[in-house]
Design a protein around this motif. Structure first.
Motif, short mmCIF file in Angstrom:
data_model
loop_
_atom_site.label_atom_id
_atom_site.label_comp_id
_atom_site.label_asym_id
_atom_site.label_seq_id
_atom_site.Cartn_x
_atom_site.Cartn_y
_atom_site.Cartn_z
N ILE A 51 -13.94 13.67 8.86
CA ILE A 51 -13.92 12.57 7.89
C ILE A 51 -15.03 12.81 6.88
CG2 ILE A 51 -14.04 10.08 7.55
CD1 ILE A 51 -13.40 9.75 10.54
N CYS A 52 -14.65 12.94 5.62
CA CYS A 52 -15.65 13.09 4.55
C CYS A 52 -15.04 12.56 3.26
CB CYS A 52 -16.09 14.54 4.39
SG CYS A 52 -14.80 15.70 3.91
N ASP A 53 -15.88 12.38 2.25
CA ASP A 53 -15.39 11.87 0.97
C ASP A 53 -14.27 12.76 0.43
OD1 ASP A 53 -17.17 9.79 1.03
OD2 ASP A 53 -18.63 10.75 -0.31
N LYS A 54 -13.31 12.15 -0.21
CA LYS A 54 -12.16 12.91 -0.73
C LYS A 54 -12.64 14.02 -1.67
CE LYS A 54 -8.30 10.89 -1.17
NZ LYS A 54 -7.14 10.03 -1.56
N ASP A 78 -0.70 19.45 13.27
CA ASP A 78 -1.38 18.17 13.48
C ASP A 78 -2.58 18.31 14.41
OD1 ASP A 78 -1.36 15.57 12.50
OD2 ASP A 78 -0.49 14.74 14.32
N GLN A 79 -3.06 19.54 14.57
CA GLN A 79 -4.24 19.76 15.41
C GLN A 79 -5.52 19.50 14.63
OE1 GLN A 79 -4.74 23.75 16.94
NE2 GLN A 79 -6.21 23.10 18.50
N LEU A 80 -5.50 19.79 13.34
CA LEU A 80 -6.63 19.52 12.46
C LEU A 80 -6.25 18.40 11.51
CD1 LEU A 80 -9.40 20.21 11.17
CD2 LEU A 80 -8.19 21.92 9.76
N LYS A 81 -7.06 17.33 11.50
CA LYS A 81 -6.80 16.19 10.64
C LYS A 81 -8.00 15.97 9.73
CE LYS A 81 -3.95 13.49 13.91
NZ LYS A 81 -2.91 12.93 13.04
N LEU A 82 -7.74 15.79 8.45
CA LEU A 82 -8.79 15.44 7.49
C LEU A 82 -8.51 14.05 6.95
CD1 LEU A 82 -9.47 18.52 7.55
CD2 LEU A 82 -10.02 18.30 5.12
N PHE A 83 -9.52 13.20 7.01
CA PHE A 83 -9.42 11.85 6.49
C PHE A 83 -10.60 11.61 5.54
CE2 PHE A 83 -7.55 11.25 10.83
CZ PHE A 83 -6.26 10.95 10.43
N CYS A 84 -10.44 10.61 4.68
CA CYS A 84 -11.55 10.13 3.86
C CYS A 84 -11.95 8.74 4.37
CB CYS A 84 -11.17 10.11 2.39
SG CYS A 84 -9.82 8.97 1.98
N CYS A 122 -16.07 14.86 13.42
CA CYS A 122 -17.30 14.78 12.63
C CYS A 122 -17.04 13.80 11.50
CB CYS A 122 -17.71 16.14 12.09
SG CYS A 122 -19.20 16.07 11.06
N GLY A 123 -17.77 12.71 11.49
CA GLY A 123 -17.64 11.72 10.44
C GLY A 123 -18.88 11.68 9.58
N GLU A 124 -18.71 11.97 8.29
CA GLU A 124 -19.83 11.89 7.34
C GLU A 124 -20.07 10.42 7.00
OE1 GLU A 124 -21.45 14.61 6.61
OE2 GLU A 124 -20.00 16.01 7.48
N MET A 125 -21.31 9.97 7.09
CA MET A 125 -21.60 8.54 7.04
C MET A 125 -22.13 8.05 5.69
SD MET A 125 -20.50 8.05 10.03
CE MET A 125 -20.83 6.31 10.28
N SER A 126 -22.17 8.89 4.68
CA SER A 126 -22.74 8.47 3.39
C SER A 126 -21.92 7.37 2.70
CB SER A 126 -22.89 9.67 2.46
OG SER A 126 -23.84 10.58 2.97
N TRP A 127 -20.67 7.19 3.09
CA TRP A 127 -19.85 6.11 2.53
C TRP A 127 -20.53 4.76 2.69
CZ3 TRP A 127 -18.83 2.20 5.86
CH2 TRP A 127 -18.95 2.49 7.23
N ALA A 128 -21.33 4.60 3.77
CA ALA A 128 -21.95 3.31 4.07
C ALA A 128 -22.94 2.87 3.00
CB ALA A 128 -22.64 3.37 5.43
N LEU A 129 -23.51 3.83 2.28
CA LEU A 129 -24.55 3.49 1.31
C LEU A 129 -24.01 2.62 0.18
CD1 LEU A 129 -26.20 6.99 1.21
CD2 LEU A 129 -27.26 4.90 2.09
N SER A 130 -22.77 2.81 -0.20
CA SER A 130 -22.18 1.99 -1.26
C SER A 130 -21.32 0.85 -0.71
CB SER A 130 -21.34 2.86 -2.19
OG SER A 130 -20.32 3.52 -1.48
#
Length: 219
Positions: A51-54, A78-84, A122-130
């Protein structure tokens, strides 16, 4: 269910269930840690969720392919998934703790029922700042994940860019994750406290700042 194959992160074997906070201060450092972690998960037949920013997804895919990770076939299977974040943490239009916990639980149950059996993320957490005004909702979520993980074998990584978050946030992150990855070194976290203890502390205190003040440098 067959036993889970050993999970390694930066050369260290983890327990079959782990909740890791990853601190990094450069993108190259971060990728040197997570690319082998992703590659091992795919090689072990696990499902891998990133999970990371688009805007950051093309670089993530490029780096994975440059590292020899079979991105296209893994995504087709469907073994690797990418989300924003807008598809996960903010799927309701704002961060909603019960909804996100339910979403994580569903991902884990679906992986368990599939050919992959196990999940690592792995989830990138910088989305929380905004998206959030302070640390409280995010850290309540991180603590409550500890209850959820008692029912699953999985590895969840929450990645925090140290250039962006406040000192108060770092303290809370350490309180809510049993393992901590600093750069490329992972250790059992001596500052971790039980979810119940942390949630009691959270209820008793006031809001804490999430991001660094403009122009501030923290050490």
């Amino acid at each position: 269910m067959p036993a889970r194959l050993p999970v390694h992160l930066c050369g260290r074997r983890l327990d079959s269930t782990a909740h890791v906070c990853a601190f990094y201060d450069s993108d190259d450092e971060h990728y040197s840690a997570i690319l082998p972690y992703f590659a091992e998960g795919l090689a072990h037949g696990e499902q891998v969720v990133s999970i990371c920013d688009k805007a950051d997804q093309p670089e993530r895919l490029d780096r994975m392919m440059a590292a020899g990770i079979p991105v296209a076939p893994a995504m087709e299977a469907d073994q690797l998934k990418l989300f924003c974040p807008e598809e996960t943490y903010l799927a309701e239009g704002a961060f909603d703790i019960p909804s996100m916990l339910s979403r994580v639980d569903t991902l884990l149950e679906e992986a368990k029922a599939s050919q992959f059996r196990f999940l690592r993320t792995c989830g990138e957490m910088s989305w929380a700042l905004s998206a959030l005004a302070n640390t409280n909702a995010l850290m309540e979520y991180e603590a409550r994940l500890g209850y959820l993980l008692r029912r699953h074998e999985c590895t969840l990584m929450c990645a925090y860019d140290t250039r962006k978050f406040s000192r108060a946030t770092f303290k809370d992150i350490l309180s809510t994750h049993p393992q901590v990855l600093i750069g490329t070194t992972i250790v059992e976290n001596p500052y971790y406290v039980s979810p119940m203890e942390f949630l009691k502390e959270l209820l008793a205190r006031g809001p804490q700042p999430l991001g660094r003040p403009a122009g501030a440098t923290e050490h």
